[in-house]
Design a protein around this motif. Structure first.
Motif, PDB file in Angstrom:
ATOM      1  N   TYR A 139      23.565  17.025  -3.377  1.00 27.30           N
ATOM      2  CA  TYR A 139      24.532  17.854  -2.672  1.00 27.30           C
ATOM      3  C   TYR A 139      25.939  17.376  -3.034  1.00 27.30           C
ATOM      4  N   TYR A 140      26.742  18.264  -3.576  1.00 26.86           N
ATOM      5  CA  TYR A 140      28.158  18.033  -3.911  1.00 26.86           C
ATOM      6  C   TYR A 140      28.386  16.607  -4.431  1.00 26.86           C
ATOM      7  N   GLY A 141      27.684  16.292  -5.520  1.00 28.29           N
ATOM      8  CA  GLY A 141      27.764  14.952  -6.097  1.00 28.29           C
ATOM      9  C   GLY A 141      29.044  14.736  -6.882  1.00 28.29           C
ATOM     10  N   GLY A 142      29.993  14.045  -6.290  1.00 25.27           N
ATOM     11  CA  GLY A 142      31.282  13.822  -6.923  1.00 25.27           C
ATOM     12  C   GLY A 142      31.237  13.139  -8.275  1.00 25.27           C
ATOM     13  N   PRO A 143      30.347  12.154  -8.499  1.00 28.82           N
ATOM     14  CA  PRO A 143      30.319  11.486  -9.805  1.00 28.82           C
ATOM     15  C   PRO A 143      29.718  12.308 -10.942  1.00 28.82           C
ATOM     16  N   ILE A 144      29.095  13.444 -10.639  1.00 33.41           N
ATOM     17  CA  ILE A 144      28.355  14.178 -11.681  1.00 33.41           C
ATOM     18  C   ILE A 144      29.240  14.580 -12.865  1.00 33.41           C
ATOM     19  N   PRO A 145      30.443  15.135 -12.657  1.00 35.08           N
ATOM     20  CA  PRO A 145      31.225  15.569 -13.823  1.00 35.08           C
ATOM     21  C   PRO A 145      31.490  14.465 -14.845  1.00 35.08           C
ATOM     22  N   LEU A 160      20.797  21.185  -7.584  1.00 37.39           N
ATOM     23  CA  LEU A 160      22.154  20.773  -7.228  1.00 37.39           C
ATOM     24  C   LEU A 160      22.822  21.838  -6.370  1.00 37.39           C
ATOM     25  N   HIS A 161      23.552  21.378  -5.348  1.00 43.58           N
ATOM     26  CA  HIS A 161      24.284  22.261  -4.439  1.00 43.58           C
ATOM     27  C   HIS A 161      25.776  21.924  -4.486  1.00 43.58           C
ATOM     28  N   ILE A 189      21.076  25.221 -10.139  1.00 41.20           N
ATOM     29  CA  ILE A 189      22.349  24.971  -9.462  1.00 41.20           C
ATOM     30  C   ILE A 189      22.668  26.143  -8.540  1.00 41.20           C
ATOM     31  N   HIS A 190      23.034  25.818  -7.307  1.00 36.39           N
ATOM     32  CA  HIS A 190      23.483  26.833  -6.355  1.00 36.39           C
ATOM     33  C   HIS A 190      24.922  26.533  -5.939  1.00 36.39           C
ATOM     34  N   ASP A 191      25.741  27.563  -5.943  1.00 35.82           N
ATOM     35  CA  ASP A 191      27.127  27.459  -5.481  1.00 35.82           C
ATOM     36  C   ASP A 191      27.274  28.264  -4.185  1.00 35.82           C
TER      37      ASP A 191
END
Length: 228
Positions: A139-145, A160-161, A189-191
């Protein structure tokens, strides 16, 4: 707060964890936000246990301070959590997740998945690229990018959300995530329109009930498909 002690991979130390549900059930490792294994994370474990899973939430910041428990709705505690996050080594987190996967399988878990939130969502992504977890949800994983160079290693199902109004993971970062992952058949992936970071917190000011309920229903269906 903790009812488990999990050995590190090198067996030289151990860290605490909160667990709910039967030991021999399929297990979901719940990876905290930056606020520690607080009441919200423990409530997520309890909810998963009520659905028939074994849920284990590990104390990620144990190398800095053991048993951290902060309230994101208190500004001073929010800043304290940011400070701990800035000192934290994600590689240590992956190592602790791997140790927990090993621990759960040693207790009889037939399959083990992970679900993480915020920083934990990034660690769930890294668990998918670096460990043998059976399924991963972030959920909204900040490190992913900043970790998309590892996407080629994903070989098990990943969900991923993201909130479309996430002020930590902006439109450009979400676009990069989609470009890197949309072609991978293992990744969904869901937005979620109109919601910000932290929308699926168990309770508190950041929660958006409709988006959280939808995301959690998708997570439940995902784990039912891939862990049973």
């Amino acid at each position: 707060m903790f009812n488990l002690s999990i050995p590190t991979l090198d067996s030289k130390d151990s860290f605490g964890a909160y667990a709910a549900g039967p030991e021999d059930a399929p297990t979901i490792i719940v990876i905290q936000e930056i606020f520690g294994t607080n009441a919200g994370i423990r409530a997520k474990c309890d909810a998963l246990a009520a659905q028939g899973w074994r849920a284990i939430a590990i104390d990620l910041f144990w190398r800095q301070v053991r048993g951290l428990e902060l309230d994101p709705d208190v500004p001073e505690q929010f800043q304290q959590a940011i400070d701990y996050m800035n000192q934290y080594n994600l590689d240590d987190g992956v190592t602790d997740i791997e140790a927990t996967i090993r621990f759960a399988r040693g207790q009889g878990a037939p399959k083990v998945g992970v679900v993480g939130y915020c920083m934990g969502g990034g660690l769930a992504f890294l668990a998918a690229t670096r460990t043998d977890t059976d399924a991963s949800v972030g959920y909204y994983g900040g490190p992913i990018p900043s970790k998309l160079n590892e996407a080629h290693a994903i070989a098990k199902p990943v969900l991923l959300h993201f909130g479309e109004n996430d002020h930590f993971i902006d439109a450009d970062k979400r676009r990069a995530i989609h470009e890197a992952l949309d072609a991978n058949p293992h990744v969904t992936i869901h937005d979620y329109p109109g919601v910000d970071h932290g929308f699926a917190t168990q309770f508190g000011k950041r929660r958006d009930e409709a988006a959280a309920t939808l995301a959690d229903s998708r997570t439940a269906a995902f784990f039912s498909e891939h862990l049973k």
